[in-house]
Design a protein around this motif. Sequence first.
Motif, mmCIF file in Angstrom:
data_model
loop_
_atom_site.group_PDB
_atom_site.id
_atom_site.type_symbol
_atom_site.label_atom_id
_atom_site.label_comp_id
_atom_site.label_asym_id
_atom_site.label_seq_id
_atom_site.Cartn_x
_atom_site.Cartn_y
_atom_site.Cartn_z
ATOM 1 N N UNK B 133 0.809 -1.215 0.000
ATOM 2 C CA UNK B 133 0.000 0.000 0.000
ATOM 3 C C UNK B 133 0.838 1.259 0.000
ATOM 4 N N UNK B 134 1.835 1.352 0.919
ATOM 5 C CA UNK B 134 2.521 2.645 1.046
ATOM 6 C C UNK B 134 3.637 2.836 0.048
ATOM 7 N N UNK B 135 4.182 1.726 -0.492
ATOM 8 C CA UNK B 135 5.340 1.920 -1.370
ATOM 9 C C UNK B 135 4.937 2.573 -2.690
ATOM 10 N N UNK B 136 3.708 2.322 -3.158
ATOM 11 C CA UNK B 136 3.300 2.875 -4.455
ATOM 12 C C UNK B 136 3.252 4.408 -4.407
ATOM 13 N N UNK B 137 2.530 5.046 -3.453
ATOM 14 C CA UNK B 137 2.569 6.513 -3.426
ATOM 15 C C UNK B 137 3.947 7.073 -3.124
ATOM 16 N N UNK B 138 4.701 6.391 -2.226
ATOM 17 C CA UNK B 138 6.011 6.925 -1.851
ATOM 18 C C UNK B 138 6.971 6.906 -3.035
ATOM 19 N N UNK B 139 6.929 5.809 -3.822
ATOM 20 C CA UNK B 139 7.808 5.730 -4.984
ATOM 21 C C UNK B 139 7.405 6.757 -6.030
ATOM 22 N N UNK B 183 2.319 8.419 3.555
ATOM 23 C CA UNK B 183 2.976 7.125 3.331
ATOM 24 C C UNK B 183 3.925 6.802 4.474
ATOM 25 N N UNK B 184 4.579 7.837 5.028
ATOM 26 C CA UNK B 184 5.498 7.633 6.156
ATOM 27 C C UNK B 184 4.764 7.097 7.371
ATOM 28 N N UNK B 275 -6.783 0.573 0.589
ATOM 29 C CA UNK B 275 -7.660 1.337 -0.300
ATOM 30 C C UNK B 275 -7.386 2.837 -0.146
ATOM 31 N N UNK B 276 -7.266 3.275 1.121
ATOM 32 C CA UNK B 276 -6.982 4.684 1.394
ATOM 33 C C UNK B 276 -5.641 5.094 0.791
ATOM 34 N N UNK B 277 -4.614 4.229 1.016
ATOM 35 C CA UNK B 277 -3.282 4.584 0.521
ATOM 36 C C UNK B 277 -3.235 4.609 -1.000
ATOM 37 N N UNK B 278 -4.016 3.773 -1.634
ATOM 38 C CA UNK B 278 -3.991 3.732 -3.099
ATOM 39 C C UNK B 278 -4.901 4.775 -3.726
ATOM 40 N N UNK B 279 -5.759 5.444 -2.938
ATOM 41 C CA UNK B 279 -6.588 6.501 -3.517
ATOM 42 C C UNK B 279 -6.073 7.874 -3.107
ATOM 43 N N UNK B 280 -6.103 8.215 -1.798
ATOM 44 C CA UNK B 280 -5.841 9.603 -1.408
ATOM 45 C C UNK B 280 -4.381 10.016 -1.624
ATOM 46 N N UNK B 281 -3.387 9.386 -0.919
ATOM 47 C CA UNK B 281 -2.012 9.836 -1.162
ATOM 48 C C UNK B 281 -1.557 9.571 -2.594
#
Lengths: 153, 294
Positions: B133-139, B183-184, B275-281
């Motif tokens: 979840x978090x690596x996609x927005x962070x990258x 993401x952090x 779901x949140x990480x893949x939509x909002x950030x």
Amino acid sequence: MTSRWDVERFGIGPMATPRQADVLLVTGYVSLKTLKRIIRTYEQMPEPKWVLAFGSCTVNGGIYWDSYNTITNLAEYIPVDITVSGCMPRPEAVMDALQTLMKMIQSGEAGAYKKYKENYEYYKANQDRVLRKTYPILGEKLIQNEEAATSIE
Amino acid sequence: MIEILRVFLFGFFAIFIGLFFMGIGRKIIARIQLRLGPPFYQAFLDVGKLFSRKSITHNFVMDLGMVMSLAGLVATMLFVPIAGHTAIKTSSNLIVIMYLMAIGYLGMAMAVAASGNPNATIGVSRALTMMLGYEVPFFTVMLGLIIINGTSSLELIANSQAGSILNWNMIKFPLGFIAAEIALQAMMGEKPFDAMIAPAEIASGPMVELSGKYLGLAFLTHAVSIFVETAIIVNLFMGGASNIFTFVLKQFEIYLITVIIEAVFPRFKIEQAVKFLWTVPMSIALLQLVLIVF
């Protein structure tokens, strides 16, 4: 405990598993089925470990003193380091007991877990004596099956 | 010889700062909840106590996995520039860092899967799902910064923000900073993204079978991960620092934001979190990327 009493300021906090625990708090009356779980939890804790018995019920049975399915004195089944009497004890009493336990650990008085290893036969005999009552009522055959199953494992 | 000592010094420094942050974080959470809270050195006492206890191991893989998770994160830390000092200098350390950081989590996954406890397995599967979840927005945020700087070296990205505070990427790319900050939060496993720990639900997840020294190692791993993750954000968005004191202060500011969010939020379920990480950030990060590219 709640944020009003805040035990975290003494460095005490609840842990979710017996593997991470130092002190086992037995709060309230101990029925035979609970005793089974308490023994299992206690034996899973890594050493050094301590037991705090909480409330009158763990000392002499409290209002359950003549009940057929509760034990009256927890110290006969697992070694207890410190007890807090009262029904119910105040949160301050529990915090005081925990701090007394800390002092006892520092002075080397609290070492009941060593007694459990030295006198394991005594504790085991007491445990077996009461835990027999929790076996299924349909007779010896089931017990034998259960023992056979555990020995296979 | 001096080089080896230097590497050890970096490792100990990261552990020390991480534990110090953890202690202060607990104090801040306590003050937000109107409590007195533990003393700030409580994390050091905890680790000391845990290492002095007897511990239960299940098999060799568990020992290996715990050491691997700590070693993986310390190795990551050696590539992170701290106020101009780097233990191992490379020209494109950002990619190496993101690659090595996964090793810490994989080591933990190996250790707890070997312990055979179902709660631990659930916790680790959740942690790895959260990683997805978090690596996609962070990258995506990182990609934007790499494109605009034309380099994947953290030192060069940090140096490009030198001068006044207006040169910081935090001011220049605020959308990217917000996405990275969310993401952090998930990267550190703080609320609302702590579904993998969840003490009331799966009995502290990956840590359920860890006793004594193993829990101590897990504490140290968490301390180093706090250090590495805040250091990456400081280098990417706050322009690094000229001396170590300023650098740690900037790291602490980042950690403070995380802790304050942690103190007031409840927990997402794992599917809600992803779901949140893949939509909002993710959409914020994509918007930033589009703004950078065009």
